[in-house]
Design a protein around this motif. Structure first.
Motif, PDB file in Angstrom:
ATOM      1  N   HIS A 145       2.604  97.124  12.115  1.00  0.00           N
ATOM      2  CA  HIS A 145       2.586  96.279  10.921  1.00  0.00           C
ATOM      3  C   HIS A 145       2.955  94.828  11.229  1.00  0.00           C
ATOM      4  N   LEU A 146       3.386  94.584  12.468  1.00  0.00           N
ATOM      5  CA  LEU A 146       3.794  93.230  12.850  1.00  0.00           C
ATOM      6  C   LEU A 146       2.839  92.601  13.862  1.00  0.00           C
ATOM      7  N   ILE A 147       1.689  93.202  14.054  1.00  0.00           N
ATOM      8  CA  ILE A 147       0.796  92.786  15.140  1.00  0.00           C
ATOM      9  C   ILE A 147       0.391  91.321  15.054  1.00  0.00           C
ATOM     10  N   ASN A 148       0.319  90.767  13.848  1.00  0.00           N
ATOM     11  CA  ASN A 148      -0.100  89.370  13.695  1.00  0.00           C
ATOM     12  C   ASN A 148       1.076  88.430  13.425  1.00  0.00           C
ATOM     13  N   ARG A 149       2.309  88.970  13.522  1.00  0.00           N
ATOM     14  CA  ARG A 149       3.479  88.120  13.272  1.00  0.00           C
ATOM     15  C   ARG A 149       3.804  87.297  14.518  1.00  0.00           C
ATOM     16  N   THR A 150       4.193  86.061  14.293  1.00  0.00           N
ATOM     17  CA  THR A 150       4.603  85.199  15.403  1.00  0.00           C
ATOM     18  C   THR A 150       5.832  85.798  16.085  1.00  0.00           C
ATOM     19  N   ALA A 151       5.793  85.884  17.404  1.00  0.00           N
ATOM     20  CA  ALA A 151       6.862  86.558  18.147  1.00  0.00           C
ATOM     21  C   ALA A 151       8.225  85.928  17.909  1.00  0.00           C
ATOM     22  N   SER A 152       8.262  84.623  17.721  1.00  0.00           N
ATOM     23  CA  SER A 152       9.543  83.943  17.511  1.00  0.00           C
ATOM     24  C   SER A 152      10.183  84.293  16.172  1.00  0.00           C
ATOM     25  N   HIS A 153       9.419  84.927  15.275  1.00  0.00           N
ATOM     26  CA  HIS A 153       9.942  85.305  13.963  1.00  0.00           C
ATOM     27  C   HIS A 153      10.428  86.750  13.931  1.00  0.00           C
ATOM     28  N   LEU A 154      10.387  87.447  15.072  1.00  0.00           N
ATOM     29  CA  LEU A 154      10.847  88.831  15.121  1.00  0.00           C
ATOM     30  C   LEU A 154      12.365  88.901  15.180  1.00  0.00           C
ATOM     31  N   SER A 155      12.921  90.021  14.743  1.00  0.00           N
ATOM     32  CA  SER A 155      14.355  90.254  14.884  1.00  0.00           C
ATOM     33  C   SER A 155      14.681  90.548  16.345  1.00  0.00           C
ATOM     34  N   GLY A 156      15.966  90.600  16.666  1.00  0.00           N
ATOM     35  CA  GLY A 156      16.359  90.873  18.047  1.00  0.00           C
ATOM     36  C   GLY A 156      15.848  92.211  18.537  1.00  0.00           C
ATOM     37  N   GLY A 157      16.004  93.264  17.727  1.00  0.00           N
ATOM     38  CA  GLY A 157      15.521  94.590  18.108  1.00  0.00           C
ATOM     39  C   GLY A 157      14.023  94.631  18.261  1.00  0.00           C
ATOM     40  N   GLU A 158      13.308  93.943  17.372  1.00  0.00           N
ATOM     41  CA  GLU A 158      11.838  93.900  17.443  1.00  0.00           C
ATOM     42  C   GLU A 158      11.383  93.178  18.701  1.00  0.00           C
ATOM     43  N   VAL A 165       2.417  88.932  18.075  1.00  0.00           N
ATOM     44  CA  VAL A 165       2.773  90.153  18.810  1.00  0.00           C
ATOM     45  C   VAL A 165       1.607  90.616  19.681  1.00  0.00           C
ATOM     46  N   LYS A 166       0.402  90.584  19.149  1.00  0.00           N
ATOM     47  CA  LYS A 166      -0.759  91.062  19.909  1.00  0.00           C
ATOM     48  C   LYS A 166      -0.968  90.239  21.172  1.00  0.00           C
TER      49      LYS A 166
END
Length: 236
Positions: free
Chosen positions: A129-142, A96-97
């Motif tokens: 809380h999602l700053i280090n999560r891989t973008a492809s693993h986000l939900s549609g809304g995220e 995300v970052k």
């Protein structure tokens, strides 16, 4: 000087078929425009034209009032002048970052100002809380919240939103509305495409309607759906 895009005698064809034409249109800072048209009328294509992603079949789109570009970039090109955000936004590989800060390398502001803007964007989009999560693993809304936050952090002069809240949960919709309200207050020009009226389209004071291969521009009357139309007729 107000940043704006000017359309002059523009026609867009697909092969031998005319998609739409507009002798004269203007999209400027401070505008909030509701873009309407039937499926296939060319709303997305129009936004891509204004973003400089495709070229018109004839006529011109020119940019005025924008800061000068580096000498090695085409000063007359409209590419990158207006940010275009598709309803299914493209996200970069990485977390995300990385996505949020990618465009900031082209910004002249100092590091402290940029870091503060990133922190504010993460807070508004509720993505801290999602700053280090891989973008492809986000939900549609995220993913859509991240895309809007990425645009917000750049504080663009012109922003085009293609069905920005479609198929989105109410929680994400409310967060996106807050960011769009802030951009409006900052003077960002907004061109919004939506198949139905909603809180977002209620912000609009003008509308462009693609109808019968023409783009019609009109002011929206707050108390009625009736408008004072200015129809652009296809030049012979």
């Amino acid at each position: 000087m107000t940043a704006k895009l000017l359309i002059n005698n523009m026609r867009m064809n697909f092969g031998d078929r005319l998609l739409f034409a507009a002798p004269q249109l203007e999209f400027a800072q401070g505008d909030v425009i509701y873009l309407q048209g039937e499926n296939g009328a060319g709303k997305t294509t129009l936004m891509k034209l204004l973003a400089g992603l495709v070229a018109p079949s004839s006529g011109s789109i020119t940019a005025t009032g924008f800061p000068a570009r580096p000498w090695w970039r085409n000063q007359r090109s409209v590419l990158g002048r207006a940010i275009y955000l598709h309803q299914y936004p493209y996200l970069f590989d990485g977390n995300v970052k990385r996505n949020l800060t990618h465009g900031l390398k082209f910004i002249d502001d100092d590091k402290k100002t940029i870091d503060l803007r990133v922190e504010q964007a993460l807070e508004m989009a509720h993505l801290q809380h999602l700053i280090n999560r891989t973008a492809s693993h986000l939900s549609g809304g995220e993913r859509q919240r991240l895309a809007i936050a990425r645009a917000w952090v750049l504080q663009p002069k012109l922003l085009m939103l293609d069905e920005p809240t479609s198929n989105m949960d109410k929680y994400s919709q409310s967060l996106i509305m807050q960011m769009i309200h802030q951009l409006r207050e900052l003077g960002t020009g907004l061109l919004i495409s939506s198949h139905q009226t909603c809180e977002l389209t209620d912000l609009c004071h003008n509308q462009w309607i693609i109808q019968q291969q023409l783009i019609q521009a009109s002011a929206i009357v707050a108390t009625s759906v009736t408008t004072e139309d200015t129809q652009y007729e296809l030049a012979n």
